[in-house]
Design an enzyme around this catalytic site. Structure first.
Site, PDB file in Angstrom:
ATOM      1  N   CYS A 112      35.545  44.531  41.915  1.00 53.71           N
ATOM      2  CA  CYS A 112      37.165  44.643  41.859  1.00 53.71           C
ATOM      3  C   CYS A 112      37.547  46.059  41.650  1.00 53.71           C
ATOM      4  CB  CYS A 112      37.695  43.847  41.167  1.00 53.71           C
ATOM      5  SG  CYS A 112      37.040  43.255  39.762  1.00 53.71           S
ATOM      6  N   ARG A 124      24.446  42.798  36.038  1.00 55.64           N
ATOM      7  CA  ARG A 124      24.965  42.331  34.589  1.00 55.64           C
ATOM      8  C   ARG A 124      23.838  41.971  33.328  1.00 55.64           C
ATOM      9  NH1 ARG A 124      29.994  38.277  36.288  1.00 55.64           N
ATOM     10  NH2 ARG A 124      30.980  39.751  37.820  1.00 55.64           N
ATOM     11  N   GLN A 181      27.604  38.766  44.962  1.00 54.63           N
ATOM     12  CA  GLN A 181      28.922  37.699  45.293  1.00 54.63           C
ATOM     13  C   GLN A 181      29.590  37.902  46.618  1.00 54.63           C
ATOM     14  OE1 GLN A 181      31.091  40.202  42.228  1.00 54.63           O
ATOM     15  NE2 GLN A 181      30.938  38.130  40.757  1.00 54.63           N
ATOM     16  N   ASP A 205      32.169  38.484  47.476  1.00 53.69           N
ATOM     17  CA  ASP A 205      33.710  38.677  46.537  1.00 53.69           C
ATOM     18  C   ASP A 205      34.438  39.202  47.509  1.00 53.69           C
ATOM     19  OD1 ASP A 205      34.840  39.085  44.235  1.00 53.69           O
ATOM     20  OD2 ASP A 205      33.722  40.851  43.847  1.00 53.69           O
ATOM     21  N   HIS A 229      38.954  40.399  47.085  1.00 51.16           N
ATOM     22  CA  HIS A 229      40.183  40.647  46.411  1.00 51.16           C
ATOM     23  C   HIS A 229      41.213  40.541  47.416  1.00 51.16           C
ATOM     24  CE1 HIS A 229      36.744  42.201  43.962  1.00 51.16           C
ATOM     25  NE2 HIS A 229      37.727  41.527  42.950  1.00 51.16           N
ATOM     26  N   LYS A 276      42.438  30.839  36.106  1.00 54.54           N
ATOM     27  CA  LYS A 276      41.451  30.848  37.121  1.00 54.54           C
ATOM     28  C   LYS A 276      41.314  29.287  37.642  1.00 54.54           C
ATOM     29  CE  LYS A 276      37.338  31.051  34.248  1.00 54.54           C
ATOM     30  NZ  LYS A 276      36.034  31.141  34.218  1.00 54.54           N
ATOM     31  N   HIS A 290      41.235  37.468  42.707  1.00 52.84           N
ATOM     32  CA  HIS A 290      39.503  37.699  42.903  1.00 52.84           C
ATOM     33  C   HIS A 290      39.226  36.337  43.526  1.00 52.84           C
ATOM     34  CE1 HIS A 290      39.190  40.582  39.617  1.00 52.84           C
ATOM     35  NE2 HIS A 290      40.414  40.160  39.473  1.00 52.84           N
TER      36      HIS A 290
END
Length: 647
Positions: free
Chosen positions: A337, A366, A384, A386, A388, A472, A518
């Site tokens: 992000c 991570r 991911q 992912d 945004h 979320k 997200h």
RNA sequence: GCCGAUGUAGCUCAGAGGUAGAGCACUUCCUUGGUAAGGAAGAGGUCAGGGGUUCAAUUCCCCUCAUCGGCUCCA
């Protein structure tokens, strides 16, 4: 006269105090035999506890969660009694029922309790169960309770007592065992007919790793021996579906000590599945107006200082990578992000440009503690799906709904039918740990709740489960064995736009701050595939399967014809292989079945002569003889039925 | 990271203080077959790594690493 109202609305009247057991007996003998506890005015009570006033009552049996948990709670006491018999002087901490059984956290002192000890404890429990000892409830003063546990020298119970109010403390006794306990319990130990102590693990007193480490003994009990057998069989089945085992057997992925723990290596077949999932998602995303972007794997530490991630996770993440001369400090990308925020800032935005949706299959790293790593579900490097979404505040709800549609599309294509939408909101009692204004939080929470209810999702709301930057919505999927997994996630973020000072020009020619969403329908590809493997036990949907068919020649004489068929099938965009080994057909079929290859095409003399193939479906058997074109149609039809295009 | 268990052939596992075993997979040969295992031979190992005890350690002890079950954590 006491009136008892049952769940069906009927009312029964009794002279004076009654117990729930009396009520059960008055209904039927069978019910009286099976009832384990009762919900009295919404609270679960012992069956033998007298009811002194008009009440609503529902009787709980093994088929109710409340009945099971009562039984397992009592089983924890039974186990404690058996353990005290063999190991006098042990100190008991807590022993609650859990989703599948119960545990007790115990301080064994100097004794090292091991799995070898479990059997005799099990036997003792069964022994004690057969004695049908009553569970006796006793209200006790705080002073007496403290005295009891002081004499027993059990600092854990004493600590628990500190938090309890006098006048509200109860002991339960069965046989030779007395414990501090709120209850409720089953009437007597005789209800427990089957016992299995599952495992031993370390657990910290009150979950605090700075405090005493206790020995946790896990167990499960059943009212019928047969149910234990069935449960153990179910566990065996779960083991067979374990994605780590199937991943190895099917040649999907591997790990290497040399590469490093928690860093999955995708083998060709696994990569084929992964790539297909990515293509599938890309196609759907393009249709919904996502713009693919790409960002590098490292970024300056300052980026994460700006985003706030460094402050929160810096110490517990991979440490920085430094350049040799300039002293620059980079971090491995733990999130996409912040990069996407900078992409947003690259060009000035008008309100007419919004929403902007940046999508990236971004691999992030991570640090996870070594003991935490688990197959593909818990890794240190993962990708991911992912994206945004940067939008105006008035667009949040609409965008949220669009993402929900996308997630539902994905779940449908992959047969995840049993899911719940978990809405994670702030902990109302500890609002200080969240970043962002009160007003923004309330707006975002309201938008999520509205979107889920309008989409008609089966929803549960969890307070205190929100991320630190926003509420979320997580999609929890149940697999075929009823285990719950978190997959897709949608998160509102009012924080990063603030920190990165993102803005757009509104129709009023003023600067405004966009809202960020997200979202990742798969979550992580690694975890998603792990769940998919366990969900399907390795039998992927046909469109996703790396090998859709195997051509099995009856003998080597027909290998040439097999090659001809393979060539023809390439024209139909169907993928597969030929088993050219010098083996008998039975062997080739067995191997293809075990490899979970969806279609087997058996070719021998008659097929070669007629230019046909004998089709066999994995797990089903012979389907008959078809031409290559007919077979291609069967395959493509099956794929189309599953893979309805997103629009 | 912490507690506990485990680590033997590519895989699944047996073994015992005295030079390492099985099944499957693999290679070669025989066999050329009709819907879930045809036959034979061969190859494959620093018994996770390091240290110690012992005449002798893969086996017993200690340390390290990894895996598994939990705890804690999960942007």
């Amino acid at each position: 006269m006491i009136k008892i109202t049952l769940p069906d609305g009927s009312v029964r009247e009794f002279d004076g105090a009654v117990t729930s057991m009396d009520v059960a007996t008055s209904i039927s003998e069978g019910l009286a035999r099976n009832v384990l506890a009762a919900k009295v005015n919404g609270e679960i009570w012992d069956l033998m506890r007298p009811i002194n006033e008009d009440s609503t009552l529902s009787l709980l049996t093994w088929n109710d969660d409340g009945g099971k948990s009562t039984m397992w709670h009592s089983s924890a006491h039974l186990m404690a009694e058996a353990l005290e018999f063999y190991y006098p002087g042990i100190k008991l901490a807590i022993g609650p029922p859990i989703e599948n059984g119960f545990y007790y956290d115990i301080d064994f002192g100097d004794y090292e309790f091991t799995e070898k000890d479990l059997k005799k404890v099990e036997d003792k429990m069964l022994d004690l169960a057969r004695q049908k000892n009553d569970f006796i409830r006793q209200e006790i003063s705080k002073a007496d309770a403290i005295k009891y546990f002081t004499e027993k020298d059990d600092q854990y119970k004493l600590e628990l007592l500190e938090d309890l109010e006098d006048g509200n403390i109860t002991f339960y006794t069965q046989g030779n065992f007395t414990d501090l306990c709120r209850g409720p319990h089953i009437p007597n130990t005789g209800y427990i007919k089957a016992v299995k102590l599952m495992s031993i693990a370390g657990a910290y007193w009150r979950g605090d790793e700075k405090r005493q480490q206790l020995t946790r003994v896990y167990g499960i009990t059943f009212p019928k021996a047969k149910e234990l057998t069935e449960y153990l069989e179910m566990l065996e089945e779960a083991k067979k579906r374990d994605h780590r085992k199937l991943g190895k057997e099917l040649g999907l992925f591997t790990f290497s000590q040399k590469v490093g723990m928690g860093l999955p290596l995708w083998l060709p077949k696994g990569t084929a599945v992964r790539d297909r999932l990515i293509d599938f998602m890309k196609e759907a995303q393009v249709k919904t107006g996502y713009l693919p972007v790409a960002t590098p794997h490292i970024a300056l530490k300052d980026l994460y200082v700006c985003s706030g991630h460094y402050e929160k996770y810096g110490e517990d993440s991979f440490q920085s990578i430094k350049t040799p001369h300039e002293g620059e400090e980079f971090l491995l990308k733990p999130m996409n992000c912040p990069h996407h925020c900078e992409i947003f800032k690259a060009e000035p935005k008008s309100y007419k440009d919004l929403p902007v949706r940046f999508a990236e299959f971004g691999t992030v790293y991570r640090y996870e503690q070594s003991g935490e790593l688990h197959g593909l579900t818990r890794v240190r490097g993962f990708t991911q799906d992912d994206a945004h979404i940067f939008c105006r505040p008035d667009q949040v709800e609409e965008e949220f709904k669009k993402v929900i549609d996308l997630v539902l599309y994905v779940f449908n294509a992959l047969d995840f039918e049993n899911f719940t939408a978990q809405v994670s909101l702030r902990d109302p009692y500890n609002k200080s740990k969240y970043i962002g204004s009160e007003e923004n939080w309330e707006k975002a929470e309201a938008a999520i709740i509205k979107a889920t209810s309008e989409k008609g999702l089966p929803t549960v709301v969890e307070y205190g489960e929100a991320a630190f930057y926003g509420p979320k919505l997580d999609f929890m999927v149940k697999d075929a064995l009823g285990r719950s997994w978190q997959l897709g996630t949608i998160q509102v973020d009012y924080n990063l736009p603030e920190r990165f000072e993102l803005e757009y020009t509104g129709s009023d020619n003023q600067k405004h701050r966009p809202v960020m969403i997200h979202r990742a329908p798969f979550g992580s590809l690694e975890r998603f595939i792990a769940v998919l493997i366990e969900h399907t036990s390795g039998k992927f949907p046909l469109w996703l399967n790396p090998e859709q068919f195997a051509i099995l020649p009856i003998s080597e004489k027909y290998n040439d014809y097999a090659a001809e068929v393979l060539n023809l099938l390439k024209n139909y965009d169907i993928r597969g292989l030929i088993d050219e080994r010098n083996e008998k057909i039975g062997k080739k079929i067995r191997d293809a079945e075990l490899n979970k290859i969806p279609y087997m095409l058996i070719v021998g003399e008659s097929e070669a002569n007629e230019k046909k193939v004998a089709v066999r479906r994995q797990g089903e058997g012979d389907l008959g003889v078809f031409s290559v074109a007919e077979f291609a149609e069967i395959v493509n039809k099956e794929i189309e039925e599953k893979l309805i295009k997103f629009n």
